[in-house]
Design a protein around this motif. Structure first.
Motif, PDB file in Angstrom:
ATOM      1  N   ARG B 472      88.520 -34.448  -3.169  1.00  0.00           N
ATOM      2  CA  ARG B 472      88.464 -35.863  -2.811  1.00  0.00           C
ATOM      3  C   ARG B 472      87.164 -36.233  -2.126  1.00  0.00           C
ATOM      4  NH1 ARG B 472      92.473 -36.048   2.446  1.00  0.00           N
ATOM      5  NH2 ARG B 472      91.461 -38.009   2.880  1.00  0.00           N
ATOM      6  N   ARG B 473      86.337 -35.259  -1.760  1.00  0.00           N
ATOM      7  CA  ARG B 473      85.178 -35.567  -0.919  1.00  0.00           C
ATOM      8  C   ARG B 473      83.867 -35.627  -1.691  1.00  0.00           C
ATOM      9  NH1 ARG B 473      87.682 -36.367   3.868  1.00  0.00           N
ATOM     10  NH2 ARG B 473      89.269 -34.827   4.319  1.00  0.00           N
ATOM     11  N   LEU B 474      83.945 -35.574  -3.033  1.00  0.00           N
ATOM     12  CA  LEU B 474      82.704 -35.499  -3.789  1.00  0.00           C
ATOM     13  C   LEU B 474      82.003 -36.846  -3.841  1.00  0.00           C
ATOM     14  CD1 LEU B 474      83.793 -33.261  -6.757  1.00  0.00           C
ATOM     15  CD2 LEU B 474      82.587 -32.623  -4.683  1.00  0.00           C
ATOM     16  N   TYR B 475      80.687 -36.794  -3.645  1.00  0.00           N
ATOM     17  CA  TYR B 475      79.881 -38.012  -3.749  1.00  0.00           C
ATOM     18  C   TYR B 475      79.610 -38.310  -5.223  1.00  0.00           C
ATOM     19  CZ  TYR B 475      75.310 -40.340  -3.982  1.00  0.00           C
ATOM     20  OH  TYR B 475      74.262 -41.144  -4.293  1.00  0.00           O
ATOM     21  N   ASP B 476      79.388 -37.249  -6.004  1.00  0.00           N
ATOM     22  CA  ASP B 476      79.116 -37.414  -7.430  1.00  0.00           C
ATOM     23  C   ASP B 476      79.976 -36.424  -8.210  1.00  0.00           C
ATOM     24  OD1 ASP B 476      78.199 -37.541  -9.962  1.00  0.00           O
ATOM     25  OD2 ASP B 476      76.112 -37.029  -9.509  1.00  0.00           O
ATOM     26  N   PRO B 477      81.119 -36.893  -8.731  1.00  0.00           N
ATOM     27  CA  PRO B 477      82.032 -35.956  -9.407  1.00  0.00           C
ATOM     28  C   PRO B 477      81.399 -35.295 -10.635  1.00  0.00           C
ATOM     29  CG  PRO B 477      82.887 -38.213  -9.487  1.00  0.00           C
ATOM     30  CD  PRO B 477      81.633 -38.253  -8.688  1.00  0.00           C
ATOM     31  N   THR B 478      80.428 -35.979 -11.248  1.00  0.00           N
ATOM     32  CA  THR B 478      79.879 -35.428 -12.490  1.00  0.00           C
ATOM     33  C   THR B 478      78.920 -34.270 -12.228  1.00  0.00           C
ATOM     34  OG1 THR B 478      78.106 -37.049 -12.429  1.00  0.00           O
ATOM     35  CG2 THR B 478      80.047 -37.619 -13.710  1.00  0.00           C
ATOM     36  N   ALA B 479      78.654 -33.997 -10.930  1.00  0.00           N
ATOM     37  CA  ALA B 479      77.743 -32.900 -10.619  1.00  0.00           C
ATOM     38  C   ALA B 479      78.358 -31.555 -11.009  1.00  0.00           C
ATOM     39  CB  ALA B 479      77.398 -32.908  -9.134  1.00  0.00           C
ATOM     40  N   HIS B 480      79.673 -31.501 -11.159  1.00  0.00           N
ATOM     41  CA  HIS B 480      80.336 -30.257 -11.554  1.00  0.00           C
ATOM     42  C   HIS B 480      80.907 -30.433 -12.954  1.00  0.00           C
ATOM     43  CE1 HIS B 480      80.119 -29.049  -7.336  1.00  0.00           C
ATOM     44  NE2 HIS B 480      80.473 -30.285  -7.080  1.00  0.00           N
ATOM     45  N   LEU B 481      80.583 -29.467 -13.803  1.00  0.00           N
ATOM     46  CA  LEU B 481      81.021 -29.555 -15.197  1.00  0.00           C
ATOM     47  C   LEU B 481      82.525 -29.707 -15.322  1.00  0.00           C
ATOM     48  CD1 LEU B 481      79.079 -27.153 -17.551  1.00  0.00           C
ATOM     49  CD2 LEU B 481      79.451 -29.619 -17.756  1.00  0.00           C
ATOM     50  N   HIS B 482      83.268 -28.928 -14.520  1.00  0.00           N
ATOM     51  CA  HIS B 482      84.720 -28.921 -14.691  1.00  0.00           C
ATOM     52  C   HIS B 482      85.358 -30.250 -14.304  1.00  0.00           C
ATOM     53  CE1 HIS B 482      84.219 -27.634 -10.455  1.00  0.00           C
ATOM     54  NE2 HIS B 482      85.273 -28.380 -10.282  1.00  0.00           N
ATOM     55  N   ASN B 483      84.599 -31.136 -13.649  1.00  0.00           N
ATOM     56  CA  ASN B 483      85.158 -32.435 -13.286  1.00  0.00           C
ATOM     57  C   ASN B 483      84.952 -33.489 -14.364  1.00  0.00           C
ATOM     58  OD1 ASN B 483      86.159 -31.660 -10.831  1.00  0.00           O
ATOM     59  ND2 ASN B 483      84.246 -32.093  -9.751  1.00  0.00           N
ATOM     60  N   LEU B 484      84.103 -33.191 -15.346  1.00  0.00           N
ATOM     61  CA  LEU B 484      83.756 -34.227 -16.327  1.00  0.00           C
ATOM     62  C   LEU B 484      84.985 -34.729 -17.065  1.00  0.00           C
ATOM     63  CD1 LEU B 484      80.386 -32.967 -17.800  1.00  0.00           C
ATOM     64  CD2 LEU B 484      80.806 -34.898 -16.264  1.00  0.00           C
ATOM     65  N   ILE B 485      85.955 -33.859 -17.252  1.00  0.00           N
ATOM     66  CA  ILE B 485      87.148 -34.250 -17.998  1.00  0.00           C
ATOM     67  C   ILE B 485      87.895 -35.394 -17.307  1.00  0.00           C
ATOM     68  CG2 ILE B 485      88.621 -32.505 -16.904  1.00  0.00           C
ATOM     69  CD1 ILE B 485      89.998 -32.149 -19.573  1.00  0.00           C
ATOM     70  N   GLY B 486      87.772 -35.461 -15.985  1.00  0.00           N
ATOM     71  CA  GLY B 486      88.478 -36.526 -15.266  1.00  0.00           C
ATOM     72  C   GLY B 486      87.692 -37.816 -15.146  1.00  0.00           C
ATOM     73  N   GLN B 487      86.460 -37.814 -15.641  1.00  0.00           N
ATOM     74  CA  GLN B 487      85.596 -38.967 -15.413  1.00  0.00           C
ATOM     75  C   GLN B 487      86.129 -40.273 -16.020  1.00  0.00           C
ATOM     76  OE1 GLN B 487      83.565 -38.618 -13.158  1.00  0.00           O
ATOM     77  NE2 GLN B 487      82.617 -40.640 -13.238  1.00  0.00           N
ATOM     78  N   PRO B 488      86.685 -40.261 -17.261  1.00  0.00           N
ATOM     79  CA  PRO B 488      87.236 -41.525 -17.791  1.00  0.00           C
ATOM     80  C   PRO B 488      88.319 -42.104 -16.885  1.00  0.00           C
ATOM     81  CG  PRO B 488      87.099 -39.874 -19.523  1.00  0.00           C
ATOM     82  CD  PRO B 488      86.760 -39.174 -18.248  1.00  0.00           C
ATOM     83  N   LEU B 489      89.089 -41.230 -16.247  1.00  0.00           N
ATOM     84  CA  LEU B 489      90.143 -41.720 -15.348  1.00  0.00           C
ATOM     85  C   LEU B 489      89.526 -42.388 -14.114  1.00  0.00           C
ATOM     86  CD1 LEU B 489      92.672 -38.783 -15.597  1.00  0.00           C
ATOM     87  CD2 LEU B 489      92.933 -41.090 -16.485  1.00  0.00           C
TER      88      LEU B 489
END
Lengths: 196, 577
Positions: B472-489
Motif C-alpha cells: 500500500r505504500r508504493l509511490y510508483d506501482p509500475t516500478a515493480h514488474l510483478h505489480n504491472l498486472i494490477g495497473q488497470p485496476l
C-alpha cells in the motif's frame, strides 16, 4: 455553566452534581494518561541494557522533602474545603494559601533538582533513564502548576459575592479531588524513579 | 436557557463564539465536511499518481510548487505528505468530528429532552480547540520540508526523523484535548440532563451510541496524548523513547539520539488509541442508521436491548484487540494468539448489531426516502467491510495481506461506504430539523446512486490489487514488474474516485440551495417518535418550550391502539382511531 442550574431538579439524573461527574471523568482520563507513562517506563526499563539505581543518581532527601510538601498540601486543601463549608472565609484563605505555598515550595525544590542535573550535564537526551525522569516529573510539574492556578482562582473568587454558594463549594471540592490525584501520581513517581 | 437580563446576542455571540449546542453542532458539521472535501482532494492527487505514474497532473499540476511537484508530477515526498495528511484529516478532522461533534452535539440533547449540553461553554471550547488544531495540521504543508510524511500512524523511528512531524504532534494535542472536553460533556449530559421519564432504557439507540463513543474517546485518547508527548520529546529534546541503539540514517549513525528506546512501544500506544477509534468512527453512524431504519420501516427497531448491550460489549472489547494491527511487527506469537482470539470475539457483537439492523427491515412497509436509501446501503457495505476484516484478524492470513491494498480496501469499506454513507443518511434525515426545510429528493437520489457506484468502483479493485500482493505504500506501482498486472485496476479505482468527486456536486448544491429555498416542512416531516422531532424546526434557544415528559420507549411505530402509525415518546397516551 449555571444556565440550567435553576431547572436541574426535574431532570432524570444520577443525583451527582454535573461538575463532580465531570471531574471524576477527567481524572479517569488522567489515570489513562499517567498509566501510559508508567507502562512505558516499565517497558523501557525491562528492555534496557542498563538502568541506574535511582537513589545513586537522584537526590532522595530533596524528593522526600517534596513528598512531605505534597502530602501536607493534600491535608491543607481538605481543611480549606472544611473551612469553606463552615462559611469561615478567613480560615479558607489561610488553608488554601498554605496549599498554594506548599505547592510552590514543591516546584522550587523541583527546580533546584532540575538545575543541579543540568549543571552536572544530565539532560533528557543523555540516556533513557533521564528521558523518563524529566518527562514524567515534567508532566507532573505541569499538573502542579495547573492546580496552583486553579487554587489561586478559587482564592480570587472567594473575595467576590456568593462565595459560599453551592457552586463555589463544589469547585473547592473538585480542586481537592484533582489535587489528591496529582499527589497520588507523585506517590507513584517517587519510588519508581528514586527508590527502585 | 439564560433568561437572566441578557441583551440580544451579537452576531459573534450567536454564530461564532456560540454556546448553543445547535450552533456548535452546525459549526462542526460545516467544518468537518470542508475537511472531508480537502482530504478527498488530497487523495485524488495520489490516485492520479498511482494510475498514471510520472505523468503531470492535468490542470492543477502547474499550480503546485516546483519542490512538491516538479514539472507537474507529484514528487515522492509530496506523495508521502499527502498520504499522511489524508489519513489524519479523514479520521481526526473529518469523520469523528462529523459523527460526534456535529450529529452528537446537535441531536443528543434534543433526543433526551435537554435544553443544552451540561457545560455549554466547555462545548464551545471543544470546537475552538478543534478548528485551530485542524488549521495547524493543514498549515504544516507550508513549512519548509512540508507536512508530516510518516503516515497517519506515525511510526518511529521514521516519524522522529522526518520533517513536519512536530506540527502534526502539536495539532494532535489540540485535537485530543478538544475531544476530551467533548466526551466529558456528552457523558455528563446523557447521565444528568434527561427529561423526566427518559430512563436509560428509553433512550434512542443514537444516544446510546454517542454515550459509548464518549467513553472510548475519554479513555483511549489520553494514551495517544502521552505517546505524542514522548514522540515530541524525541523530536525536540532528542530523548530516545522510540529510538533504538545504533540507528543508521542515510548511511550515518544517528548520533543525536543516545538510543536505548523501543520503536514498538509507539505502535502499541498508537493502536491502543486507534483501535477504539475504529469504533468511534462506526458507532455513531450505526446509531444514525438505527434511527432512520426504524423511522422508515415504521416499526420498532429489532432487538433494542441487544443493540445496546452489543455496543457496550464492543466498547469494552475494543480496548483489548489493538495488537492485531501489529501481527507482523515481530511481537511474541503468544501475544499474537491472544489478540487473534479477542479479535474473533469482538466480531460477534459487530455481527449482532448488523443483524439486528437487517432484521428490523423484516415485515416493514419501507419508505424509500433519500436518508433511508443511504441507511439501507450502509448495511451490505459495512458488512463487506467487516467480513473482509476477518482474514486480517487471523494471524496466518494477515502475514500475507498485511500492508497491502487489501487492508486499504477493507478499512475504506468500513469507514467510507460504512460510516460516511451513514453520515450522509443522517445529513438528509436531520436537515429538516436544522433548517426547517427539506433537501431535494431527486438531487438526493442522484447523489446516492452515483456515490454508491463510485465508492465501490474505488475500493472493490483494491481487494484484488492487494490479494495480488501489492504494497500500500508504493509511490510508483509500475516500478515493480510483478505489480504491472494490477495497473488497470488502479486506473479503474482512480477514474471512480474522480467520478465520486463529481457526484458530490449535487449534494453540495442541494445543501446550500435547500437551506434557503428548500421545501418548508413542519417540525416532524418524517413522522418520527423521538423527542428531537417533538420540538420546532429549527429548535429555539433552550429547545423545548415546555419541559417534555417521556412516557415510553423510542420506537413506538404502528402502535396497535393508536390512531396514527407513530406514537411520540412524550404523548401521554395513545388515541384510539
Amino acid at each position: 455553566m449555571s444556565a440550567h442550574a435553576a431547572v436541574a431538579a426535574p431532570y432524570e439524573n444520577t443525583g451527582v452534581p454535573d461538575g463532580k461527574l465531570a471531574i471524576w471523568l477527567f481524572l479517569a482520563s488522567e489515570v489513562m494518561l499517567f498509566g501510559t507513562l508508567f507502562t512505558s517506563y516499565i517497558v523501557l526499563r525491562t528492555a534496557a541494557a542498563s538502568w541506574p539505581v535511582g537513589w545513586e543518581v537522584l537526590n532522595v532527601p530533596l524528593a522526600t522533602l517534596n513528598t512531605f510538601f505534597l502530602i501536607a498540601s493534600s491535608v491543607t486543601i481538605v481543611m480549606a474545603h472544611a473551612k469553606a463549608s463552615a462559611r469561615d472565609k478567613a480560615g479558607f484563605y489561610r488553608f488554601m494559601g498554605l496549599t498554594v505555598l506548599l505547592s510552590l515550595a514543591f516546584l522550587v525544590v523541583k527546580g533546584f533538582e532540575y538545575g543541579h542535573k543540568f549543571h552536572e550535564g544530565h539532560f533528557p537526551s543523555t540516556s533513557i533513564f533521564y528521558a523518563v525522569y524529566f518527562t514524567t516529573t515534567g508532566l507532573h510539574g505541569l499538573h502542579i502548576i495547573g492546580g496552583v492556578a486553579w487554587n489561586l482562582g478559587l482564592m480570587w473568587w472567594a473575595g467576590r459575592d456568593g462565595w459560599d454558594d453551592r457552586l463555589f463549594l463544589g469547585r473547592v471540592e473538585y480542586a481537592g479531588l484533582y489535587w489528591h490525584f496529582v499527589d497520588i501520581v507523585w506517590i507513584f513517581l517517587f519510588p519508581a524513579l528514586y527508590l527502585l | 436557557m439564560s433568561e437572566h437580563a441578557h441583551a440580544e446576542p451579537s452576531f459573534t455571540e450567536r454564530y461564532v463564539f456560540s454556546v448553543d449546542h445547535k450552533v456548535i453542532g452546525l459549526q462542526y458539521l460545516v467544518t468537518s465536511f470542508v475537511f472531508l472535501l480537502l482530504g478527498f482532494s488530497m487523495v485524488l492527487l495520489m490516485r492520479w499518481q498511482l494510475a498514471f505514474p510520472g505523468q503531470p497532473l492535468p490542470l492543477i499540476g502547474r499550480l503546485l510548487s516546483a519542490s512538491a511537484a516538479p514539472g507537474g508530477v507529484i514528487g515522492p515526498e509530496f506523495y508521502n505528505q499527502l498520504g499522511a495528511m489524508h489519513g489524519t484529516i479523514m479520521v481526526f478532522l473529518g469523520i469523528v468530528p462529523l459523527g460526534v461533534g456535529a450529529f452528537g452535539n446537535y441531536v443528543l440533547p434534543l433526543q433526551i429532552g435537554a435544553p443544552d449540553m451540561a457545560f455549554p461553554r466547555m462545548n464551545m471550547m471543544s470546537y475552538w480547540l478543534y478548528l485551530p488544531g485542524g488549521l495547524l495540521m493543514l498549515s504544516s504543508f507550508l513549512l519548509p520540508g512540508g507536512a508530516a510524511q510518516s503516515g497517519w500512524t506515525s511510526y518511529p523511528p521514521l516519524s522522529v526523523i522526518n520533517p513536519g512531524q512536530t506540527v502534526w504532534l502539536l495539532a494532535m494535542v489540540l485535537l485530543i484535548t478538544s475531544s476530551l472536553l467533548g466526551s466529558i460533556n456528552f457523558i455528563v449530559t446523557t447521565l444528568n440532563l434527561r427529561a423526566p421519564g427518559m430512563t436509560l432504557w428509553r433512550m434512542p439507540v443514537f444516544v446510546w451510541s454517542q454515550f459509548v463513543t464518549a467513553f472510548l474517546l475519554l479513555l483511549a485518547f489520553p494514551p495517544l496524548e502521552a505517546a505524542a508527548v514522548l514522540q515530541l520529546m524525541d523530536r525536540v529534546f532528542h530523548t530516545s523513547f522510540y529510538m533504538p541503539e545504533g540507528l543508521i540514517v542515510g548511511g550515518q549513525l544517528a548520533s543525536q539520539w543516545s538510543g536505548g528506546g523501543q520503536s514498538l512501544l509507539w505502535q502499541h500506544l498508537f493502536w491502543f488509541l486507534a483501535h477504539p477509534e475504529v469504533y468511534v468512527l462506526i458507532l455513531p453512524p450505526m446509531g444514525i442508521c438505527a434511527e432512520i431504519i426504524s423511522n422508515n420501516t415504521r416499526k420498532p427497531i429489532f432487538g433494542y436491548k441487544e443493540i445496546v448491550y452489543a455496543m457496550m460489549f464492543l466498547g469494552t472489547m475494543s480496548f483489548v484487540v489493538w495488537a492485531h494491527h501489529m501481527f507482523v511487527s515481530g511481537m511474541s506469537t503468544t501475544l499474537s494468539n491472544f489478540f487473534l482470539v479477542t479479535t474473533m470475539i469482538i466480531s460477534v457483537p459487530s455481527v449482532a448489531l448488523l443483524t439486528c439492523l437487517i432484521l428490523s427491515l423484516k415485515g416493514g412497509a419501507i419508505r424509500f426516502t433519500t436518508p433511508m436509501l443511504f441507511a439501507l446501503a450502509f448495511l451490505p457495505m459495512f458488512g463487506i467491510g467487516g467480513l473482509t476484516g476477518l482474514p486480517l484478524g487471523l494471524t496466518v492470513t494477515d502475514i500475507y495481506l498485511h500492508d497491502t491494498y487489501y487492508v486499504i480496501g477493507h478499512f475504506h469499506y468500513v469507514v467510507v461506504t460504512g460510516s460516511l454513507i451513514a453520515l450522509f443518511a443522517g445529513t438528509y434525515f436531520w436537515f429538516p430539523k436544522w433548517f426547517g426545510r427539506r433537501m431535494d429528493d431527486t438531487l438526493g437520489k442522484i447523489h446516492f446512486w452515483g456515490t454508491l457506484a463510485a465508492m465501490n468502483g474505488i475500493f472493490l479493485p483494491m481487494f484484488a490489487i492487494g490479494l495480488q500482493g501489492q504494497s500500500r505504500r508504493l509511490y510508483d506501482p509500475t516500478a515493480h514488474l510483478h505489480n504491472l498486472i494490477g495497473q488497470p485496476l488502479h486506473v479503474v479505482s482512480t477514474v471512480s474516485a474522480f467520478v465520486l468527486m463529481l457526484f458530490q456536486i449535487p449534494v453540495i448544491y442541494n445543501f446550500f440551495y435547500s437551506m434557503f429555498r428548500g421545501e418548508p416542512t413542519d417540525s416532524n416531516p418524517w413522522k418520527a417518535t423521538t423527542l428531537d422531532w417533538q420540538c420546532p424546526s429549527p429548535p429555539p434557544h433552550g429547545n423545548f418550550a415546555k419541559l417534555p415528559r417521556v412516557y415510553r420507549g423510542p420506537y413506538e411505530y404502528s402502535h396497535p391502539d393508536h390512531r396514527d402509525d407513530w406514537l411520540p415518546q412524550d404523548a401521554e397516551k395513545a388515541v384510539a382511531s
